[in-house]
Scaffold this active site. Structure first.
Site, PDB file in Angstrom:
ATOM      1  N   HIS A  44       0.638  -1.511   0.455  1.00 56.68           N
ATOM      2  CA  HIS A  44       0.101  -0.306  -0.031  1.00 56.68           C
ATOM      3  C   HIS A  44       0.931   1.258   0.155  1.00 56.68           C
ATOM      4  CE1 HIS A  44      -2.582   3.065   1.508  1.00 56.68           C
ATOM      5  NE2 HIS A  44      -4.059   2.177   1.537  1.00 56.68           N
TER       6      HIS A  44
ATOM      7  N   ASP B 114       3.322  -5.287   8.047  1.00 56.96           N
ATOM      8  CA  ASP B 114       2.215  -3.816   7.796  1.00 56.96           C
ATOM      9  C   ASP B 114       0.974  -4.550   8.128  1.00 56.96           C
ATOM     10  OD1 ASP B 114       0.080  -2.382   6.844  1.00 56.96           O
ATOM     11  OD2 ASP B 114       0.792  -1.969   4.936  1.00 56.96           O
TER      12      ASP B 114
ATOM     13  N   GLN C  46      -4.336  -5.014   6.897  1.00 58.58           N
ATOM     14  CA  GLN C  46      -5.009  -6.237   7.135  1.00 58.58           C
ATOM     15  C   GLN C  46      -4.740  -7.389   7.907  1.00 58.58           C
ATOM     16  OE1 GLN C  46      -7.430  -5.439   4.580  1.00 58.58           O
ATOM     17  NE2 GLN C  46      -6.983  -3.534   3.668  1.00 58.58           N
TER      18      GLN C  46
ATOM     19  N   LYS D 156     -10.416  -0.654  10.652  1.00 57.52           N
ATOM     20  CA  LYS D 156     -10.384  -1.275   9.898  1.00 57.52           C
ATOM     21  C   LYS D 156     -10.415  -2.730  10.595  1.00 57.52           C
ATOM     22  CE  LYS D 156      -6.570  -0.233   6.291  1.00 57.52           C
ATOM     23  NZ  LYS D 156      -8.000   0.023   5.038  1.00 57.52           N
TER      24      LYS D 156
ATOM     25  N   CYS E 171      -5.518   2.492  -3.803  1.00 57.50           N
ATOM     26  CA  CYS E 171      -3.866   3.479  -3.047  1.00 57.50           C
ATOM     27  C   CYS E 171      -2.063   2.664  -3.597  1.00 57.50           C
ATOM     28  CB  CYS E 171      -4.006   3.750  -1.074  1.00 57.50           C
ATOM     29  SG  CYS E 171      -5.078   4.872  -0.780  1.00 57.50           S
TER      30      CYS E 171
HETATM   31  N1  PLP Z   1      -1.156  -1.142   4.718  1.00 54.57           N
HETATM   32  C1  PLP Z   1      -2.846  -1.451   4.010  1.00 54.57           C
HETATM   33  C2  PLP Z   1      -2.112  -2.745   3.510  1.00 54.57           C
HETATM   34  C3  PLP Z   1      -3.649  -0.657   4.307  1.00 54.57           C
HETATM   35  O1  PLP Z   1      -4.640  -1.954   3.208  1.00 54.57           O
HETATM   36  C4  PLP Z   1      -4.469   0.763   4.164  1.00 54.57           C
HETATM   37  C5  PLP Z   1      -5.537   1.109   3.734  1.00 54.57           C
HETATM   38  O2  PLP Z   1      -6.275   1.052   3.277  1.00 54.57           O
HETATM   39  C6  PLP Z   1      -3.069   1.329   4.761  1.00 54.57           C
HETATM   40  C7  PLP Z   1      -1.634   0.503   4.933  1.00 54.57           C
HETATM   41  C8  PLP Z   1      -3.038   2.798   5.413  1.00 54.57           C
HETATM   42  O3  PLP Z   1      -3.786   2.515   6.550  1.00 54.57           O
HETATM   43  P1  PLP Z   1      -4.370   4.047   7.017  1.00 54.57           P
HETATM   44  O4  PLP Z   1      -4.774   4.681   6.094  1.00 54.57           O
HETATM   45  O5  PLP Z   1      -5.681   4.046   8.270  1.00 54.57           O
HETATM   46  O6  PLP Z   1      -3.686   5.258   7.521  1.00 54.57           O
END
Ligand code: PLP
Length: 406
Positions: free
Chosen positions: A122, A199, A202, A225, A364
């Site tokens: 992401h 990370d 998910q 999430k 993203c």
């Molecule tokens: N990493 C992953 C795999 C994600 O799915 C997301 C959110 O879509 C993020 C990072 C970013 O999370 P946040 O926007 O809540 O900081």
């Protein structure tokens, strides 16, 4: 036994209609809905227990501080971490990864040093490392996905070289649901003395997580999430890395003493928590995690695995649908396009008319979409309250799209 009807009844929003149809919410990858317990706890915190934390000696401030600090212990339990002082509150994954980039990585990386990351990431786990590339000449070493959308842990391990200073890797792709064996990567990287950031945005939502088993150094989660509020989240930081980190943001609450000439810092985790935090958001996250642990993450995982298998069997039957990523053990996240002229945005608009919420776009994750050779996909991402009937509703609506767009 997982009582889906009872679980669904816990989420008030699932009883509403959208465009005259029952809501079918399949955008959990972007953000999940909130159980009543979270909403009520947050209302209660604002109505009866609100004050700033860590500052006042009065009753409400002490109460709010206790509630807030209890969440640190809940997060530690959720991640199977023994010492809650290793948990730093954040506003979500994005802040957590930026904290690592600014406060740990930037001061210790030179031009030519490498960060290993995958094409599945992401943007939140890409852009903070691009900053180091732009500003300090750090090299980003990309690991390609397999043809089925999965990531071969061995390829990540093989990418670690003498100049590698960090491996930054997702536990689960938000685009395809591919799961990554981050534990294998963590163990191999640790043997080579290379820190690993996972990370868990998910990954932590869809299966139990035991951070000590991952042999990583940083593990990030994002509350919205995890069926909690937006603006909540946390990062687990290994004590050795915490000791190496300089403060991230400066301000109130993170200091020991400030004079005109000097500043000394509070002990971690406070050292990394400047300013008034999202007090009520974090209290809501605590309730969300208690809710998840009450259901049992292994039960959530089993329910979603059954949904994934059912959805895969139905979607594979649509020979005009291009499904992106079918790696073994993937999560219940499906990205797809339709053969023919329909753009992902058109499909999502038509689905919305039928009460079905999916996401369309690049999610993203532009490097991954470029790799897949598509400019946009539709994404149906399932959560703990979704049902097989909702899979059927999705398939029926897609068949309608096929007729509409040809
Ligand atoms: N990493 C992953 C795999 C994600 O799915 C997301 C959110 O879509 C993020 C990072 C970013 O999370 P946040 O926007 O809540 O900081």
């Amino acid at each position: 036994m997982y009582d889906l009807a009872r679980v669904r009844a816990d989420f008030p929003i699932l009883s509403r209609q959208v465009n005259g149809r029952p809501l079918v919410y399949l955008d959990n990858g972007a953000s999940a809905q909130k159980p009543r317990a979270v909403i009520e706890a947050m209302n209660h915190a604002y109505e009866m227990e609100y004050a700033n934390v860590h500052r006042g000696l009065h009753h409400l401030s002490t109460l709010a501080t206790e509630k807030y600090e209890e969440v640190r212990r809940i997060i530690a339990r959720f991640l199977n971490v023994a010492d809650e002082r290793e948990i730093v509150f954040t506003t979500g994954t994005t802040e957590g990864i930026n904290m690592v980039s600014y406060a740990w990585a930037a001061p210790r990386m030179q031009a030519g040093d490498e960060i290993v990351l995958s094409v599945l990431e992401h943007h939140a786990n890409i852009v903070p490392w691009h900053f180091l590339r732009e500003r300090q000449g750090v090299v980003l070493k990309w690991v390609e996905p397999e043809a089925d959308g999965g990531l071969d842990a061995q390829k990540v391990i093989d990418a670690i070289g003498p100049r590698t200073k960090l491996v930054a890797i997702t536990q689960m792709s938000n685009v395809t649901g591919a799961r990554v064996d981050v534990g294998a990567i963590g163990r191999a990287a640790r043997a080579r003395g290379v820190p690993v950031l996972v990370d868990g945005s998910q990954g932590a939502v869809h299966a139990p997580v035991s951070v000590p088993d991952l042999a990583c150094d940083f593990y990030v989660i994002t509350g919205h999430k995890l069926y909690g509020p937006s603006g909540s989240g946390a990062i687990w930081i290994a004590p050795e890395r915490m000791a190496e980190m300089r403060p991230f943001l400066g301000g109130g609450d993170m200091i020991r003493e400030v004079t005109r000439e000097t500043v000394t810092y509070a002990d971690p985790p406070m050292k990394f928590e400047a300013g008034t935090p999202g007090i009520v958001q974090q209290i809501g996250l605590g309730v969300a995690l208690e809710y998840l642990m009450g259901l049992g993450m292994e039960n959530v995982a089993a329910h979603e695995a059954a949904l994934r298998d059912y959805a895969l069997s139905r979607l594979k039957g649509l020979n005009w649908l291009n499904l992106q990523g079918t790696s073994a053990g993937k999560g219940a996240i499906f990205s797809f396009t339709l053969q023919g002229p329909a753009h992902a945005h058109d499909i999502s608009t038509v689905l919305d008319k039928k009460g079905i919420a999916v996401r369309a776009g690049t999610h993203c994750a532009m490097p991954l979409l470029t790799h897949l050779g598509v400019t946009a996909t539709c994404r149906a991402s399932f959560g703990l309250y979704n049902s097989k009937a909702e899979v059927d509703a999705l398939v029926e609506a897609l068949e309608f799209c096929r007729e509409l767009f040809g």
